[in-house]
Design a protein around this motif. Structure first.
Motif, PDB file in Angstrom:
ATOM      1  N   VAL A 179       0.868  -1.184   0.000  1.00  0.00           N
ATOM      2  CA  VAL A 179       0.000   0.000   0.000  1.00  0.00           C
ATOM      3  C   VAL A 179       0.900   1.228   0.000  1.00  0.00           C
ATOM      4  O   VAL A 179       1.924   1.250   0.681  1.00  0.00           O
ATOM      5  N   ALA A 180       0.534   2.252  -0.778  1.00  0.00           N
ATOM      6  CA  ALA A 180       1.326   3.485  -0.782  1.00  0.00           C
ATOM      7  C   ALA A 180       0.469   4.645  -0.300  1.00  0.00           C
ATOM      8  O   ALA A 180      -0.721   4.728  -0.633  1.00  0.00           O
ATOM      9  N   ILE A 181       1.067   5.525   0.492  1.00  0.00           N
ATOM     10  CA  ILE A 181       0.360   6.737   0.947  1.00  0.00           C
ATOM     11  C   ILE A 181       0.908   7.903   0.144  1.00  0.00           C
ATOM     12  O   ILE A 181       2.102   8.182   0.174  1.00  0.00           O
ATOM     13  N   LYS A 182       0.029   8.584  -0.565  1.00  0.00           N
ATOM     14  CA  LYS A 182       0.484   9.686  -1.410  1.00  0.00           C
ATOM     15  C   LYS A 182      -0.625  10.705  -1.505  1.00  0.00           C
ATOM     16  O   LYS A 182      -1.780  10.335  -1.645  1.00  0.00           O
ATOM     17  N   ASP A 183      -0.292  11.995  -1.451  1.00  0.00           N
ATOM     18  CA  ASP A 183      -1.298  13.049  -1.601  1.00  0.00           C
ATOM     19  C   ASP A 183      -2.471  12.884  -0.645  1.00  0.00           C
ATOM     20  O   ASP A 183      -3.609  13.168  -1.003  1.00  0.00           O
ATOM     21  N   GLY A 184      -2.204  12.394   0.530  1.00  0.00           N
ATOM     22  CA  GLY A 184      -3.267  12.302   1.514  1.00  0.00           C
ATOM     23  C   GLY A 184      -4.188  11.118   1.359  1.00  0.00           C
ATOM     24  O   GLY A 184      -5.095  10.937   2.173  1.00  0.00           O
ATOM     25  N   VAL A 185      -4.011  10.290   0.329  1.00  0.00           N
ATOM     26  CA  VAL A 185      -4.849   9.086   0.203  1.00  0.00           C
ATOM     27  C   VAL A 185      -3.952   7.861   0.165  1.00  0.00           C
ATOM     28  O   VAL A 185      -2.762   7.953  -0.147  1.00  0.00           O
ATOM     29  N   ALA A 186      -4.553   6.716   0.483  1.00  0.00           N
ATOM     30  CA  ALA A 186      -3.816   5.452   0.448  1.00  0.00           C
ATOM     31  C   ALA A 186      -4.328   4.638  -0.722  1.00  0.00           C
ATOM     32  O   ALA A 186      -5.534   4.529  -0.927  1.00  0.00           O
ATOM     33  N   GLN A 187      -3.420   4.075  -1.503  1.00  0.00           N
ATOM     34  CA  GLN A 187      -3.846   3.208  -2.603  1.00  0.00           C
ATOM     35  C   GLN A 187      -3.088   1.894  -2.539  1.00  0.00           C
ATOM     36  O   GLN A 187      -1.923   1.861  -2.150  1.00  0.00           O
ATOM     37  N   CYS A 188      -3.792   0.845  -2.984  1.00  0.00           N
ATOM     38  CA  CYS A 188      -3.192  -0.491  -2.998  1.00  0.00           C
ATOM     39  C   CYS A 188      -2.269  -0.614  -4.195  1.00  0.00           C
ATOM     40  O   CYS A 188      -2.717  -0.486  -5.331  1.00  0.00           O
ATOM     41  N   LEU A 189      -0.997  -0.878  -3.989  1.00  0.00           N
ATOM     42  CA  LEU A 189      -0.118  -1.128  -5.130  1.00  0.00           C
ATOM     43  C   LEU A 189      -0.304  -2.547  -5.636  1.00  0.00           C
ATOM     44  O   LEU A 189      -0.351  -2.802  -6.828  1.00  0.00           O
ATOM     45  N   THR A 190      -0.374  -3.507  -4.694  1.00  0.00           N
ATOM     46  CA  THR A 190      -0.643  -4.891  -5.092  1.00  0.00           C
ATOM     47  C   THR A 190      -1.580  -5.515  -4.070  1.00  0.00           C
ATOM     48  O   THR A 190      -1.580  -5.127  -2.902  1.00  0.00           O
ATOM     49  N   ASP A 191      -2.364  -6.490  -4.521  1.00  0.00           N
ATOM     50  CA  ASP A 191      -3.214  -7.242  -3.600  1.00  0.00           C
ATOM     51  C   ASP A 191      -2.385  -8.307  -2.908  1.00  0.00           C
ATOM     52  O   ASP A 191      -1.258  -8.588  -3.315  1.00  0.00           O
ATOM     53  N   LEU A 192      -2.979  -8.936  -1.895  1.00  0.00           N
ATOM     54  CA  LEU A 192      -2.287  -9.997  -1.170  1.00  0.00           C
ATOM     55  C   LEU A 192      -1.924 -11.119  -2.128  1.00  0.00           C
ATOM     56  O   LEU A 192      -2.785 -11.660  -2.813  1.00  0.00           O
ATOM     57  N   GLY A 193      -0.651 -11.465  -2.177  1.00  0.00           N
ATOM     58  CA  GLY A 193      -0.238 -12.523  -3.084  1.00  0.00           C
ATOM     59  C   GLY A 193       1.061 -13.138  -2.610  1.00  0.00           C
ATOM     60  O   GLY A 193       1.773 -12.577  -1.773  1.00  0.00           O
ATOM     61  N   GLY A 194       1.376 -14.291  -3.184  1.00  0.00           N
ATOM     62  CA  GLY A 194       2.535 -15.043  -2.712  1.00  0.00           C
ATOM     63  C   GLY A 194       3.736 -15.032  -3.631  1.00  0.00           C
ATOM     64  O   GLY A 194       4.697 -15.753  -3.397  1.00  0.00           O
ATOM     65  N   SER A 195       3.714 -14.206  -4.678  1.00  0.00           N
ATOM     66  CA  SER A 195       4.846 -14.251  -5.597  1.00  0.00           C
ATOM     67  C   SER A 195       5.697 -12.998  -5.440  1.00  0.00           C
ATOM     68  O   SER A 195       5.220 -11.888  -5.665  1.00  0.00           O
TER      69      SER A 195
END
Lengths: 284, 420
Positions: free
Chosen positions: B135-151
């Motif tokens: 997850v990245a926090i930028k410009d006051g909002v949080a966005q998911c960079l990647t979903d939960l995964g095993g690779s």
């Protein structure tokens, strides 16, 4: 698995750690295809030929006994003229000491020697070589094994295998006994080594020099025995059968073939929040 | 060098002088470089008598290791603590304006990205059954960079593609997002969040304390690694949820702090419900067979694994079968976690002067055969295993406890073996 990549040091200089199985129950049984003396003479000729291949090559021999393990021979200590004598003398001392440690409990069949102990010692020595600087020989491990796999050593052997994989040290296996060794098959597959069960053990020296003598860099130019379908399926803890699909306890990772209400290894009740119980001292 | 600010651009002569000065600045003498670039005074240390000595890195490393081990062993006593082996971890990266600061070269963001890449690889090495999300926090909002995964590769690729910092950091938005995502995971998994926070403030839309209580109720363990200074809100968050709060002093310290989170933390029993997870152990497909692989949706030749339930082909393990959803692993993946369950007992220090027993002390380390005596026949520092009583040098001690997880002495003794 991916083949071993060579690092930036002397290309064809190798450090060979030989782990010799000296289990007397195995060598005196019918499972041994040739007498120990013949086996030893072929291995000694092989060690001499390794040391002839390159002036800087190094050989260490560790004996895997039934009750203990120990270093037998170190080629960096010089003594080229008395090499065979020193090795044989130390080996005899080791075997006598190993037999004295025998407890009087009955062992069924040919028993299993302490492979996990000698693998751990070999890996510690290899780490010492890595610490000595950037110019050092390329280490590899050769297991000459004949005894059965001891299920109690599974966790320790897997730990050694993963550590060898991380340090990029291949584990080669030469199985002398009558059965294949699942542990050594996995070891060679995961670390990128060669697994061989010679079909005619009388000609052991020939197998050793053609398959196991080349250094790691030159292996990419040779056609060595390829791994044949290593079975990575697990066995269930309750019946020891190999299973395709099973149930894993989320706390202790024990494998079961059927649905249970309680885990027999860690005692957690499934489907209910656990109370804070610390696991008791146990090894599978 | 002259102060360029005072120079007034006049005619050609001055321009020449400027050029000369710049060239001189670039062409520092070797002795000048030692001050400007290499800082040779930093590798000296004062000993007890006030004399200057070069830093002995190896001795420092050993001493640091033994200190850490002593503090760990005093905390956990001799009982085996349960560890959360199936972890669902979210890594929250602060990509606000503060991440562009250059106190860590070349910038905080780049250093953090590099360490996070190393952490992701180490994490999957030690916890093959666990999953990570970014997850990245930028410009006051949080966005998911990647979903939960095993690779690991997919996470690292996503991370390296989106490195740009701007705006404010918002702790509450990050926690809300992570909370929403972690609500969906199965109940046997351990929920964790690691926040790498560079900013000195948080810009939240509501009451961050409420969010923290929500996370505490959902049993999410939040840890924070600060890059600037200690913040009360981060400390409060970690205390409430049972996580670790630390602030990095420099790049090497940051690396140590991040990698501390790679091995599984001690599990708080009520946090995860024990359950039986159905898993498959696929066999390798026959060589020379052509089949359509379910992860890339294209025809592949040979190799791969066959799901035991639906017979679909997958390329690598561990993974979840995309057709029937069965978790597919091989036994080495489970074996990678066994050393967390059966750790090696910490070795005891050996007092350097054991006068009555001096003759019983072996001359070389049991593991690597290194001599335990200095050239002057003085014994050097070594350790001994409390179970098998063998002696080991300090380097073997570090290797055994950090990488090998087997004591060679105990493994070479028949008594400690229990054959099934």
């Amino acid at each position: 698995m991916t083949p071993v990549s060579s690092k930036q040091y002397a290309d064809d200089v190798s450090l060979l750690m030989v782990l010799i199985d000296t289990n007397p129950l195995f060598w005196s049984s019918t499972a041994a295809p040739l007498p120990f003396s013949k086996f030893l003479s072929q291995v000694l000729s092989f060690l001499n030929s390794i040391l002839l291949l390159n002036q800087l090559n190094q050989v260490m021999v560790i004996a895997t006994g039934l009750n203990s393990c120990d270093y037998i021979y170190d080629s960096s200590l010089g003594l080229t003229t008395q090499r065979v004598e020193t090795l044989l003398q130390k080996l005899e001392e080791f075997v006598i000491k190993d037999e004295e440690l025998n407890k009087d409990d009955s062992v069924d069949g040919i028993g299993s020697s302490l492979l996990s102990g000698s693998l751990s010692m070999a890996l510690c020595y290899i780490q010492r070589v890595f610490r000595s600087g950037s110019l050092h020989p390329q280490p590899r491990i050769l297991c000459m094994h004949g005894s059965q796999d001891g299920p109690g050593q599974y966790v320790a052997i897997m730990n050694s295998i993963f550590s060898a994989q991380r340090s990029m040290v291949p584990i080669d296996s030469c199985v002398i006994g009558s059965q294949h060794s699942a542990f050594l098959q996995q070891a060679s597959y995961i670390t990128g080594g060669v697994y061989l069960k010679p079909q005619q053990p009388d000609g052991l020296f020939q197998y050793l020099t053609t398959v196991f003598a080349t250094d790691l860099h030159s292996r990419s130019f040779l056609q060595l025995p390829k791994p044949v379908g290593v079975d990575f399926r697990a066995s269930c803890f309750c019946h020891k059968n190999t299973i395709d699909m099973g149930y894993i306890c989320s706390v202790c990772l024990s494998i079961f073939c059927k649905h249970h209400k309680k885990c027999s290894t860690c005692g957690s009740a499934f489907g209910q929040p656990q109370t804070n119980v610390s696991t008791s001292n146990q090894k599978t | 060098m002259s102060n360029n600010g005072k120079r007034k651009p006049m005619n050609g002569e001055d321009d020449d002088d400027e050029e000369d000065d710049e060239e001189n600045e670039r062409d520092l003498e070797a002795w000048e470089k030692a001050y400007a670039d290499e800082r040779s005074w930093e590798s000296l240390q004062e000993d007890e008598s006030g004399l200057l000595r070069p830093i002995d890195n190896q001795a420092l490393h050993h001493a640091q290791y033994r200190r850490r081990l002593r503090s760990l062993s005093s905390a956990s006593a001799t009982s085996r603590i349960q560890k959360g082996l199936i972890r669902y971890l979210y890594l929250v990266l602060d990509l606000s304006r503060a991440a562009g600061e250059m106190d860590l070269r070349p910038s905080r963001m780049v250093v953090v990205a590099k360490q996070v890449e190393a952490f992701i690889r180490e994490f999957f090495d030690q916890n093959p059954l666990s999953q990570i999300g970014l997850v990245a926090i930028k410009d006051g909002v949080a966005q998911c960079l990647t979903d939960l995964g095993g690779s690991p590769e997919s996470h690292i690729k996503a991370l390296m593609g989106k490195l740009g910092c701007s705006g404010e950091a918002s702790l509450q938005n990050a926690l809300e997002l992570v909370h929403e995502q972690l609500d969906q995971i199965p109940s046997y998994g351990h929920r964790e969040v690691i926040i790498l926070y560079s900013a000195l403030s948080t810009c939240d839309p509501g009451d961050v304390m409420e969010t923290i209580q929500k996370c505490k109720k959902s049993k999410i363990r939040c840890s924070v690694i600060g890059l600037s200074a200690e913040l009360y809100i981060c400390k409060y968050l970690c205390q409430e949820t049972g996580g670790l709060y630390s602030v990095a002093l420099d790049e090497a310290h940051l690396k140590d702090l991040i990698l501390e989170h790679a091995p599984p933390p001690p599990a708080i029993a009520e946090f995860a419900i024990a359950n039986l997870i159905k898993m498959g152990f696929p066999q390798r497909a026959a060589e020379g067979v052509i089949s359509i692989c379910s992860c890339h949706k294209e025809a592949k030749f040979g190799g791969g694994y066959i799901c035991p339930r639906c017979k679909a082909r997958v390329c690598e393990l561990p993974t979840e079968c995309s057709i029937c959803g069965l978790t597919l692993v091989s036994s080495p993946h489970l074996a990678r976690s066994y050393h967390h369950l059966f750790p090696v007992t910490p070795f005891d220090d050996v007092a350097p002067m054991l006068l009555p027993n001096q003759h019983r002390r072996p001359k070389s380390c049991f593991g690597c055969q290194q001599s335990l005596l200095n050239p002057g026949n003085m014994p050097i520092r070594c350790v001994t295993c409390p179970k098998c009583k063998q002696f080991f040098c300090l380097d073997c001690d570090i290797y055994i406890h950090e990488s090998l997880h087997n004591c060679p002495g105990c493994e070479s003794l028949k008594d400690s073996k229990s054959v099934d």
